[in-house]
Design a protein around this motif. Structure first.
Motif, PDB file in Angstrom:
ATOM      1  N   PHE A 115       0.802  -1.228   0.000  1.00  0.00           N
ATOM      2  CA  PHE A 115       0.000   0.000   0.000  1.00  0.00           C
ATOM      3  C   PHE A 115       0.837   1.281   0.000  1.00  0.00           C
ATOM      4  CE2 PHE A 115      -0.115   1.847   4.292  1.00  0.00           C
ATOM      5  CZ  PHE A 115       0.597   0.882   4.989  1.00  0.00           C
ATOM      6  N   TRP A 123      -5.362   1.059  -2.297  1.00  0.00           N
ATOM      7  CA  TRP A 123      -4.646   1.833  -1.270  1.00  0.00           C
ATOM      8  C   TRP A 123      -5.580   2.182  -0.102  1.00  0.00           C
ATOM      9  CZ3 TRP A 123      -5.803   6.986   0.032  1.00  0.00           C
ATOM     10  CH2 TRP A 123      -5.001   7.499   1.066  1.00  0.00           C
ATOM     11  N   ARG A 127      -4.719   0.738   3.563  1.00  0.00           N
ATOM     12  CA  ARG A 127      -4.284   1.711   4.580  1.00  0.00           C
ATOM     13  C   ARG A 127      -5.250   1.659   5.764  1.00  0.00           C
ATOM     14  NH1 ARG A 127      -0.883   7.020   4.845  1.00  0.00           N
ATOM     15  NH2 ARG A 127      -1.847   7.992   6.623  1.00  0.00           N
ATOM     16  N   PRO A 369      12.449  11.016   3.039  1.00  0.00           N
ATOM     17  CA  PRO A 369      13.291  11.359   1.906  1.00  0.00           C
ATOM     18  C   PRO A 369      13.335  12.884   1.721  1.00  0.00           C
ATOM     19  CG  PRO A 369      11.135  10.655   1.145  1.00  0.00           C
ATOM     20  CD  PRO A 369      11.131  10.493   2.635  1.00  0.00           C
ATOM     21  N   PHE A 438       7.237  14.126   7.646  1.00  0.00           N
ATOM     22  CA  PHE A 438       6.437  12.919   7.437  1.00  0.00           C
ATOM     23  C   PHE A 438       5.397  13.155   6.345  1.00  0.00           C
ATOM     24  CE2 PHE A 438       7.949  12.506  11.861  1.00  0.00           C
ATOM     25  CZ  PHE A 438       8.599  11.279  11.760  1.00  0.00           C
ATOM     26  N   ILE A 446       2.388   6.650   7.905  1.00  0.00           N
ATOM     27  CA  ILE A 446       1.547   6.067   8.962  1.00  0.00           C
ATOM     28  C   ILE A 446       2.385   5.728  10.195  1.00  0.00           C
ATOM     29  CG2 ILE A 446      -0.124   5.028   7.353  1.00  0.00           C
ATOM     30  CD1 ILE A 446       1.198   2.317   8.261  1.00  0.00           C
ATOM     31  N   GLY A 447       3.739   5.787  10.025  1.00  0.00           N
ATOM     32  CA  GLY A 447       4.607   5.346  11.119  1.00  0.00           C
ATOM     33  C   GLY A 447       5.236   6.503  11.876  1.00  0.00           C
TER      34      GLY A 447
HETATM   35  C1  HEM Z   1       5.133   7.216   4.091  1.00  0.00           C
HETATM   36  C2  HEM Z   1       8.775   9.573   6.280  1.00  0.00           C
HETATM   37  C3  HEM Z   1       9.166   5.948   9.467  1.00  0.00           C
HETATM   38  C4  HEM Z   1       5.650   3.563   7.212  1.00  0.00           C
HETATM   39  C5  HEM Z   1       6.054   8.166   4.446  1.00  0.00           C
HETATM   40  C6  HEM Z   1       6.193   9.455   3.821  1.00  0.00           C
HETATM   41  C7  HEM Z   1       7.220  10.103   4.427  1.00  0.00           C
HETATM   42  C8  HEM Z   1       7.733   9.234   5.439  1.00  0.00           C
HETATM   43  C9  HEM Z   1       7.768  11.482   4.100  1.00  0.00           C
HETATM   44  C10 HEM Z   1       5.283   9.997   2.727  1.00  0.00           C
HETATM   45  C11 HEM Z   1       5.855   9.868   1.378  1.00  0.00           C
HETATM   46  C12 HEM Z   1       5.026  10.612   0.386  1.00  0.00           C
HETATM   47  O1  HEM Z   1       4.229  11.488   0.742  1.00  0.00           O
HETATM   48  O2  HEM Z   1       5.224  10.323  -0.802  1.00  0.00           O
HETATM   49  C13 HEM Z   1       9.212   8.768   7.314  1.00  0.00           C
HETATM   50  C14 HEM Z   1      10.285   9.119   8.208  1.00  0.00           C
HETATM   51  C15 HEM Z   1      10.399   8.098   9.097  1.00  0.00           C
HETATM   52  C16 HEM Z   1       9.383   7.113   8.773  1.00  0.00           C
HETATM   53  C17 HEM Z   1      11.116  10.401   8.134  1.00  0.00           C
HETATM   54  C18 HEM Z   1      11.357   7.956  10.237  1.00  0.00           C
HETATM   55  C19 HEM Z   1      11.802   8.967  10.951  1.00  0.00           C
HETATM   56  C20 HEM Z   1       8.201   5.029   9.170  1.00  0.00           C
HETATM   57  C21 HEM Z   1       7.934   3.836   9.936  1.00  0.00           C
HETATM   58  C22 HEM Z   1       6.955   3.156   9.288  1.00  0.00           C
HETATM   59  C23 HEM Z   1       6.598   3.936   8.114  1.00  0.00           C
HETATM   60  C24 HEM Z   1       8.675   3.447  11.208  1.00  0.00           C
HETATM   61  C25 HEM Z   1       6.273   1.878   9.659  1.00  0.00           C
HETATM   62  C26 HEM Z   1       6.153   1.434  10.878  1.00  0.00           C
HETATM   63  C27 HEM Z   1       5.260   4.330   6.143  1.00  0.00           C
HETATM   64  C28 HEM Z   1       4.293   3.892   5.155  1.00  0.00           C
HETATM   65  C29 HEM Z   1       4.144   4.934   4.251  1.00  0.00           C
HETATM   66  C30 HEM Z   1       5.024   6.000   4.705  1.00  0.00           C
HETATM   67  C31 HEM Z   1       3.606   2.541   5.100  1.00  0.00           C
HETATM   68  C32 HEM Z   1       3.218   4.975   3.042  1.00  0.00           C
HETATM   69  C33 HEM Z   1       1.880   5.514   3.450  1.00  0.00           C
HETATM   70  C34 HEM Z   1       0.896   5.591   2.294  1.00  0.00           C
HETATM   71  O3  HEM Z   1       1.310   5.736   1.154  1.00  0.00           O
HETATM   72  O4  HEM Z   1      -0.292   5.540   2.584  1.00  0.00           O
HETATM   73  N1  HEM Z   1       6.996   8.058   5.450  1.00  0.00           N
HETATM   74  N2  HEM Z   1       8.694   7.555   7.675  1.00  0.00           N
HETATM   75  N3  HEM Z   1       7.375   5.064   8.091  1.00  0.00           N
HETATM   76  N4  HEM Z   1       5.687   5.592   5.835  1.00  0.00           N
HETATM   77 FE1  HEM Z   1       7.094   6.606   6.832  1.00  0.00          FE
END
Ligand code: HEM
Length: 511
Positions: A115, A123, A127, A369, A438, A446-447
């Motif tokens: 997802f 999605w 989600r 990123p 985030f 979601i994390g």
């Molecule tokens: C999506 C950052 C940790 C799971 C994202 C996105 C960002 C991000 C910027 C959105 C990307 C977009 O808009 O294209 C971060 C940062 C983290 C982190 C900086 C650590 C400091 C985590 C953790 C998990 C996680 C620990 C899971 C336990 C996800 C998932 C998505 C996501 C599944 C996709 C959500 C979707 O498309 O509905 N993350 N993340 N992330 N992140 Fe994180």
């Protein structure tokens, strides 16, 4: 060169179409097209940097030259680069109008239908199924059983380096720590990467590197199946993905058998299984209608999204603190005062206010990123009256927004206190998209809570037990893939702190 009228942005951007010739020509021109968006004049050396190095650095340079929105036509690709909070807010919140685009293309080999890259109904459904697993009770259990345990193991390992005086690559160690954490938290699987090598760990790294490499490959030859069978890098990547998938499938099957045999069902709102608090167990016990392959791909999405990101946050926070001794001692004083030599509980975390701000500020200076990608699905007008056509790729430079002097005072300086210590956790809403580590809108991470708790716990335990300093004469340069990482590692000399000799006894007896 005269301005070149072009309508190539109306088409779906594709690396293997003659569009890229138009884009290349456009990259040599300066001026504006009818979209009102200035065109950045990418020089050859910048383009080579874009392809192999730290993508976000030339994007920052061009922001200073062309302003908060510009068009970049580098080789085969054409992007609108956004460095303005209001435009970022518009794009991120209007999910129906903007899809994931290129991100999905480069990571599908690994995520499948996971997802993190899925679109539309799939999605939405997945989600909605996964988010409830990250509830407060789960997080508080994981703080104690996973975050603290893994960070304590890291400290034990570092004590050996402290004793023998050897330099230690903290980037590598933080990456191993966060892989161990996410393995346990997701599937109750111990990679044990801090202390062992295993083919699964190698496979995870190979797959992650492949996704990174694909995002900067000039020619996406990996879209052609036949080539993937003969090119060594692709053969290696395919083997890695096969091994990871098989491992996760086995974990799913094993867990499924247990859930079936116990007739387990979720019977309360914040359900956590005592013996196996993992997300996998929650999802299986929730009895959602989902295929094993979809479940596997969703878990892989979380493994990848949650591993290197949190590792990189820890790396850069340790780096920033090593350059700012007064902030480091402030963080250590706070940790000593709040924790009194023990490891943090979920309840302690809200009192680690300064340490939390160090992590927030690290996320501002080093967002992971550093750029977010979207592709317009329909024609749209961005705030400021900039027109985009369907198919237009958009890069939201989080790095630029976070470093822009128009957005932040002393933007380049590490100032943890810029976020009020007693204020709320800074996020996209309360900063009006000035702070978006985030992301924001429906596809926000979601994390985020999980990651912040993990980073706070790991950093607290690290600074509680260790003093550290950068190895001198290191050239710490940045490079990118999915996260900002160092080019050659982050080598530090670590020494055990004297103030906490009581810890070892108290922490082992409390667990
Ligand atoms: C999506 C950052 C940790 C799971 C994202 C996105 C960002 C991000 C910027 C959105 C990307 C977009 O808009 O294209 C971060 C940062 C983290 C982190 C900086 C650590 C400091 C985590 C953790 C998990 C996680 C620990 C899971 C336990 C996800 C998932 C998505 C996501 C599944 C996709 C959500 C979707 O498309 O509905 N993350 N993340 N992330 N992140 Fe994180």
């Amino acid at each position: 060169k005269p301005e070149k009228p072009t309508n190539n942005t109306t088409k779906q951007s594709s690396w293997v179409s003659p569009d890229w010739l138009t884009s290349l020509a456009q990259s040599l021109s300066i001026g504006k097209d009818d979209s009102n968006i200035p065109i950045a004049n990418a020089k050859l050396e910048d383009v080579s940097e874009l392809l192999g190095g730290a993508l976000f650095l030339p994007l920052f340079k061009w922001m200073q030259e062309y302003g908060p929105i510009y068009r970049l036509a580098a080789g085969p690709r054409n992007f609108v680069v956004v460095s303005d909070p209001a435009i970022a807010k518009h794009v991120l919140r209007n999910y129906g109008k903007y899809a994931k685009g290129l991100v999905a293309e480069v990571s599908e080999f690994l995520f499948g239908s996971g997802f993190a890259i899925a679109e539309g109904q799939l999605w939405t459904v997945r989600r909605r199924a996964v988010v409830p697993s990250l509830h407060k009770t789960y997080l508080s259990v994981i703080v104690d059983r996973v975050f603290c345990k893994c960070a304590e193991r890291l400290v034990e390992k570092l004590k050996t380096n402290a004793l023998n005086g050897s330099a230690v690559n903290m980037e590598e160690n933080f990456s191993q720590l966060t892989l161990d954490v996410i393995g346990l938290a997701l599937f109750n699987y111990n990679f044990d990467s801090l202390t062992t090598d295993s083919p699964v760990i190698d496979a995870v790294y190979t797959a992650l590197k492949e996704a990174e490499a694909r995002s900067t490959d000039l020619l996406p030859y990996w879209k052609i199946n036949a080539l993937c069978k003969i090119i060594p890098r692709q053969i290696k990547a395919e083997k890695a993905v096969t091994l990871i998938r098989k491992t996760v499938e086995e974990l799913i099957n094993k867990c499924k058998e247990i859930v079936e045999s116990e007739g387990e069902r979720i019977d309360e709102e914040e359900y956590v299984n005592e013996t196996d608090p993992s997300i996998l167990r929650f999802l299986l016990a929730s009895r959602e209608e989902v295929s094993s392959i979809q479940l596997r791909d969703d878990l892989l999405s979380m493994l990848v999204a949650g591993h290197e990101t949190t590792g990189s946050v820890l790396t850069w926070t340790a780096y920033l603190l090593s350059k700012d001794p007064s902030s480091l001692s402030k963080a250590q004083e706070e940790v000593d005062r709040v924790l009194q030599g023990r490891s943090p509980t979920y309840e302690d975390i809200k009192n680690l206010k300064f340490l939390t701000r160090c992590i927030n500020e690290s996320l501002r200076l080093y967002p992971h990123p550093p750029v977010l990608l979207r592709r317009a699905q329909v024609a749209d007008v961005l705030p400021g009256n900039y027109k985009v056509n369907p198919g237009q790729d958009i890069m939201i430079s989080v790095y630029n927004i976070h470093h822009s002097p128009q957005v932040w005072d002393r933007a380049e300086v590490f100032v943890p206190e810029r976020f009020d210590l007693d204020g709320p956790m800074p996020n996209e809403t309360n900063t009006d998209f000035r702070f978006i580590p985030f992301s924001g809108g429906p596809r926000k991470c979601i994390g985020d809570q999980f990651a912040l708790l993990e980073a706070i716990v790991a950093l607290a335990i690290f600074v509680q037990h260790m003093d550290f300093e950068l190895l001198p004469d290191q050239n710490i340069s940045m490079t990118t893939g999915a996260t900002i990482h160092t080019e050659n590692g982050l080598y530090m000399k670590v020494s055990q702190r004297q103030t906490n000799s009581a810890f070892a006894a108290s922490s082992s007896s409390s667990r």
